[in-house]
Enzyme design. Structure first.
Site, PDB file in Angstrom:
ATOM      1  CB  SER A 155      -8.221   0.296   5.633  1.00  0.00           C
ATOM      2  OG  SER A 155      -8.960   1.471   5.780  1.00  0.00           O
TER       3      SER A 155
ATOM      4  CB  SER B  10      -8.100   3.289   2.768  1.00  0.00           C
ATOM      5  OG  SER B  10      -7.255   2.697   3.753  1.00  0.00           O
TER       6      SER B  10
ATOM      7  CE  LYS C 160      -3.936   1.813   2.696  1.00  0.00           C
ATOM      8  NZ  LYS C 160      -4.822   1.546   3.845  1.00  0.00           N
TER       9      LYS C 160
END
Lengths: 468, 105
Positions: free
Chosen positions: A173, A149, A74
């Site tokens: 997330s 996310s 990420k």
């Protein structure tokens, strides 16, 4: 292919690390245009690393447990010398001066960092639509969101661009995008994995964790990244607790809170999740119905504490310490203009809410009360774990929704986190594992355990995979 | 939330919003605060039946931005600071420059 399968190929010599990597890079080249999972692919460096792994293996050099395994990160996890934007314009040109502890551990184990994945700006979002660099689409149905996310990481695994990816989970997330994309996502116990080198959103809630196609791969990654780190004082030792899977759920007590099957839950999704839980009972587990009233307040508590911590953490992004400063007649004006021009709407919203609930007039009514309720919720959950081994329920109240549908309605978007925030508030481990689909869209079963029981949660998840 | 409160909040947050965006942002913030204020009562709380809503909560202090007041140090304070902090480090690598508006220390 799973990590174990890839490792077998490498060891037998039926496939090299370079051939494997080229296969994944080719897939990214051809398909990521339509998905948008990656913000950057480190093809050149990754090929050099893969060649080094193959050369080392050929000369009999001892290999790490993840030698030659490609992994995506990420974009809020730092890799020295690489851009880490956290999905924000304000960090568009920021180059990390050091690597996150998880990255150092993965690389020491021989893993190949293949690139950085798209995410909601500063992890503020549940759909990856708030990224400053475009939306990511769900590989299952590209007209729909991948969740967020860590939507880029989930999409990369679901599309077959990488066998595993790392995400971060502040309120769901990792687990929510895993559920929406049909992959496995794990949020470890708070403190299991070092947060050093993670761009912080809410420091008491953030936790790095893996996304993969199998629970086995999740455990493979946890064995490498978990454990104490002097650079993160909240870390503790749990790495010894990732043994081989037991393969049995006999004598397992599963708690099912009625609050996880409320009106917010799609009825079709509810029946699929209930059917999955019944499968455990069919194999000898005991189902215990729970009533945990404070779960109803979890989302409110979360959306007070998280913005409060976010407002504080995001103060540093002002164009002075980080980011490119905008023009202005004074430092104050420069800061205001930088933040106004380079931060997105959702991030601004959370900063405003955070500062409001922390302001002297309202800190008692909002923040202090939320902190007290967080403690009460944790105690209520701990009491439940005296009676049951794990708690199960849905990961998300709905399946992946069409792109843009909830973008202008933040409150509705927040409701997507209603079942996941609990684990972050209580600091407990939680796994999302695919358990079926509704109209072709994947559904996640969430398995939570007592703090420190990461191994137990993975064991139960592994059992589900083996009988599915 | 009043316009004044929102302006103070923006100031505290180091942000500004366009006129067109202001109404939407205010409305979003209000609806989120309205949602999160529905927290249950804690045990033994005196104001029974009242949630965390700003609508029924009296702020302890006025919700206003306090301007920072900068006062120049007097001669005694300047002398104390000079004594407490050497102008040059032991390794002679760092030397204090331009303190109290004077390079000639």
């Amino acid at each position: 292919m799973t990590i174990r399968e890839l490792r077998k190929h490498f060891e037998k010599g039926t496939q090299t690390a370079r051939q494997t990597l080229d296969g994944y890079l080719d897939c990214i080249d051809k398909k990521d245009v339509g998905i948008g999972a990656f913000l950057e692919v480190y093809a050149g460096e990754a090929r050099v690393q893969a060649d080094e792994v193959d050369a080392g293996r050929a000369t009999g050099k001892p290999m790490g447990p993840l030698a030659g395994i490609p992994i995506a990160l990420k974009d809020n996890i730092l890799v020295q010398g690489k851009t880490a934007s956290a999905g924000s314009h304000i960090l568009e040109h920021y180059t990390a001066s050091y690597s996150a502890t998880v990255v150092e551990r993965l690389m020491a184990a021989g893993a190949i960092i293949i690139g950085r994945c798209n995410m909601d700006e500063f992890a503020c979002g549940s759909s990856t639509e708030t990224s400053a660099f475009g939306v990511t689409k769900n590989p299952v149905d590209p007209t729909r969101v991948p969740g967020g996310s860590s939507g880029g990481s989930a999409a990369a695994v679901a599309a077959g661009f990488v066998p595993v990816a790392l995400g971060s989970d502040t309120g769901g997330s990792i687990r929510q995008p895993a559920a929406l994309c049909g992959v496995v996502g794990f949020k470890p116990t708070y403190g299991s994995v070092s947060r050093s080198g993670l761009i912080a959103l809410a420091s008491s809630l953030d936790q790095i964790g893996p996304l993969a196609t199998s629970v086995g791969d999740i455990a493979e990654i946890m064995r490498v990244i978990a454990g104490p780190d002097p650079k993160d004082m909240t870390t503790r030792s749990v790495q010894a607790s990732f043994p081989e899977f037991s393969g049995s759920v006999e004598r397992l007590k599963i708690g099912v809170p009625k609050q996880f099957f409320d009106d917010a839950l799609d009825p079709a999704l509810a029946s699929t999740v209930r059917a999955a839980i019944k499968t455990f009972a069919d194999h000898g587990a005991t189902i215990v119905n729970l009533d945990l009233p404070l779960l109803e307040s979890a989302l409110s508590v979360y959306y007070i504490i998280q913005p409060a911590e976010a407002a504080s953490n995001l103060n540093r992004f002002d164009g002075m310490q980080y980011g490119t400063p905008a023009e202005g007649h004074s430092i104050a004006e420069q800061i205001r203009r930088t933040r106004t021009e380079q931060l997105g709407r959702e991030v601004k919203r959370r900063i405003l809410i955070g500062n409001y609930v922390l302001s002297s007039g309202y800190v008692d009514a909002y923040y202090k009360r939320a902190v007290a309720l967080r403690g009460a919720l944790t105690r209520q959950l701990n009491k439940a774990f005296d009676e049951v081994d794990v708690i199960m329920g849905p990961t998300s109240p709905i399946t992946a929704w069409p792109l843009g549908e909830k973008f202008d309605d933040p409150l509705t978007m927040y409701l997507a986190d209603i079942y996941t925030v609990v684990a972050n508030l209580a600091g407990i481990p939680a796994l999302s594992i695919p358990c079926g689909n509704v109209e072709g869209l994947p559904i996640g079963l969430q398995i939570m355990g007592r703090a420190g029981a990461d191994s137990k949660v993975l064991d139960v998840g592994w059992f589900w995979e083996s009988v599915e | 939330m009043t316009d004044k409160e929102f302006d103070v909040l923006l100031e505290l947050s180091g942000l500004t919003v366009d006129e067109g965006e202001r109404e939407v942002m205010m409305s979003d913030v209000e609806s989120i605060l309205g949602y999160v204020s529905q927290l249950p009562e804690e045990k033994g709380e005196r104001k029974k039946g009242k949630g965390a809503s700003s609508m029924n909560h009296e702020p302890r202090t006025p919700f206003e931005l306090r301007p920072d007041e900068l006062t120049a140090a007097d001669a005694k304070e300047v002398e104390a600071i000079r004594r407490a902090f050497p102008l040059i480090t032991e390794d002679k690598l760092l030397e204090v420059q331009d303190v109290f508006g004077s390079k000639d220390l």
